[in-house]
Design an enzyme around this catalytic site. Structure first.
Site, PDB file in Angstrom:
ATOM      1  N   GLU A   1      -1.951  -5.099   8.577  1.00 49.55           N
ATOM      2  CA  GLU A   1      -1.154  -4.668   9.494  1.00 49.55           C
ATOM      3  C   GLU A   1      -1.779  -5.052  11.149  1.00 49.55           C
ATOM      4  OE1 GLU A   1      -0.270  -0.701   9.135  1.00 49.55           O
ATOM      5  OE2 GLU A   1       0.834  -1.051   7.095  1.00 49.55           O
TER       6      GLU A   1
ATOM      7  N   LYS B   1      -1.567  -9.186   2.884  1.00 48.82           N
ATOM      8  CA  LYS B   1      -0.684  -8.841   4.114  1.00 48.82           C
ATOM      9  C   LYS B   1      -1.794  -7.812   4.858  1.00 48.82           C
ATOM     10  CE  LYS B   1       3.147  -6.025   4.083  1.00 48.82           C
ATOM     11  NZ  LYS B   1       2.687  -4.763   4.740  1.00 48.82           N
TER      12      LYS B   1
ATOM     13  N   GLU C   1       8.828  -4.402  10.759  1.00 48.68           N
ATOM     14  CA  GLU C   1       9.475  -2.896  10.254  1.00 48.68           C
ATOM     15  C   GLU C   1       9.981  -2.059  11.257  1.00 48.68           C
ATOM     16  OE1 GLU C   1       6.799  -1.005   7.489  1.00 48.68           O
ATOM     17  OE2 GLU C   1       7.892   1.010   7.253  1.00 48.68           O
TER      18      GLU C   1
ATOM     19  N   ASP D   1       0.849  -1.227   0.009  1.00 45.86           N
ATOM     20  CA  ASP D   1      -0.096  -0.035  -0.248  1.00 45.86           C
ATOM     21  C   ASP D   1       0.736   1.263   0.009  1.00 45.86           C
ATOM     22  OD1 ASP D   1       0.893  -0.194   2.540  1.00 45.86           O
ATOM     23  OD2 ASP D   1      -1.081   0.205   3.510  1.00 45.86           O
ATOM     24  N   SER D   2       2.340   1.040  -0.007  1.00 46.63           N
ATOM     25  CA  SER D   2       3.109   2.110  -0.165  1.00 46.63           C
ATOM     26  C   SER D   2       2.885   2.634  -1.613  1.00 46.63           C
ATOM     27  CB  SER D   2       4.618   1.914   0.033  1.00 46.63           C
ATOM     28  OG  SER D   2       4.665   0.580  -0.925  1.00 46.63           O
TER      29      SER D   2
ATOM     30  N   ASP E   1      -1.190  -5.886  -0.205  1.00 45.74           N
ATOM     31  CA  ASP E   1      -1.393  -5.324   1.090  1.00 45.74           C
ATOM     32  C   ASP E   1      -2.802  -5.167   1.353  1.00 45.74           C
ATOM     33  OD1 ASP E   1       0.414  -5.049   3.052  1.00 45.74           O
ATOM     34  OD2 ASP E   1       1.275  -3.107   2.026  1.00 45.74           O
TER      35      ASP E   1
END
Ligand code: KIV
Length: 271
Positions: A122, A120, A189, A51-52, A90
């Site tokens: 978070e 993925k 991270e 999602d970057s 993501d």
């Protein structure tokens, strides 16, 4: 579609085997067909449609604005480019935090519409129920702990996480919970290397680091950072392999200059 004929696809089992053999896992982000094809051809093990994309592709300050539809679009392009790598997507902010049913539905949309191989998300204990539900539907899940950019407004900074003992213990506990919930791997991270080592040693599943030191089971970088397309982002953990910002800028300046001077196109470059 495979661009490599019969080349064998990397799977979550492949990554597990790599961890057991002590073979490091290579992972890069990708958001489009052409770059995915190059990375895949170079032999990257895992491509993350991060999602970057919200930052490096769309120019937003955070990862929060990107939508599920936009992530699926990027993922479809990457899937068309990569025949060997495992492709993970993501789950964007707002597509899974509501409840586990919403999380399941978002993960199913990603898998069905993009053709990617895993998702993925978070977070720690707060996403365990969602992870269990997604995994029980047959979708492989990668966790993400430490600096979690979707929670940036909760923490207020992008500094190193879990430096204090209490936060480090919490991270270890959350890593255990993610493994128990069925994650096939986790990303850590921006945490101290000693903590990365501890988690990688304690967990049976692969631990991929970005700023988590050299003892974890693999490394991931954002492609724009690794290739030097982003110029002003220089965290300690980043190793740049090219300086594409400068190279592309000077190539573009040469192109402009050749047009202005009427050097381009020449007699051989026309019909
Ligand atoms: O979105 C992303 O690029 C990521 C990596 C930094 C792991 O989550």
């Amino acid at each position: 579609m495979s661009t490599h004929g019969e080349i064998k696809r990397v799977t979550t089992n492949t990554l597990q085997g790599m961890k057991q053999r002590g073979e490091k896992i290579s992972m890069l982000t990708a958001y489009d067909f052409s770059m995915a094809r190059i990375f895949d051809d170079a032999g990257i093990d895992v491509l993350l449609v991060g999602d970057s994309a919200s930052n490096v592709m769309a120019g937003h300050e955070t990862t929060l604005p990107i939508t599920l539809d936009q992530m699926i679009y990027h993922a479809q392009s990457v899937v068309r480019g990569a025949g060997r790598s495992l492709i993970i997507v993501d789950m964007p902010f707002g597509s899974y935090q509501g409840n586990s049913k919403e999380a399941l539905n978002s993960s199913i949309r990603i898998m069905k519409e993009s053709g990617a191989h895993a998702i993925k998300l978070e977070g720690g204990e707060e996403v365990v129920e969602s992870i269990k539900r997604i995994v029980s539907a047959g979708v492989p899940v990668m966790g993400h702990l430490g600096l979690t950019p979707q929670s940036i407004y909760k923490f207020g900074t992008y500094t190193v996480r879990a430096k204090e003992e209490a936060e480090a213990e919490k991270l270890v506990e959350n890593a255990r919970l993610l493994q128990e919930a069925g994650c096939f791997a986790i990303v850590l991270e921006k945490i101290p290397a000693t903590l990365g080592k501890r988690v990688a040693e304690e967990l049976k599943i692969p631990v991929i680091g970005i700023g988590a030191g050299k003892h974890v089971d693999g490394q991931v970088l954002v492609m724009h950072d690794m290739l030097g397309i982003t110029k002003d982002f220089s965290p300690r953990f980043l190793r740049r392999y090219l300086n594409l910002y400068d190279d592309i800028k000077s190539a573009t300046a040469n192109y402009i200059s050749d047009i202005k001077s009427k050097d381009f196109p020449n007699d051989q470059e026309q019909y």
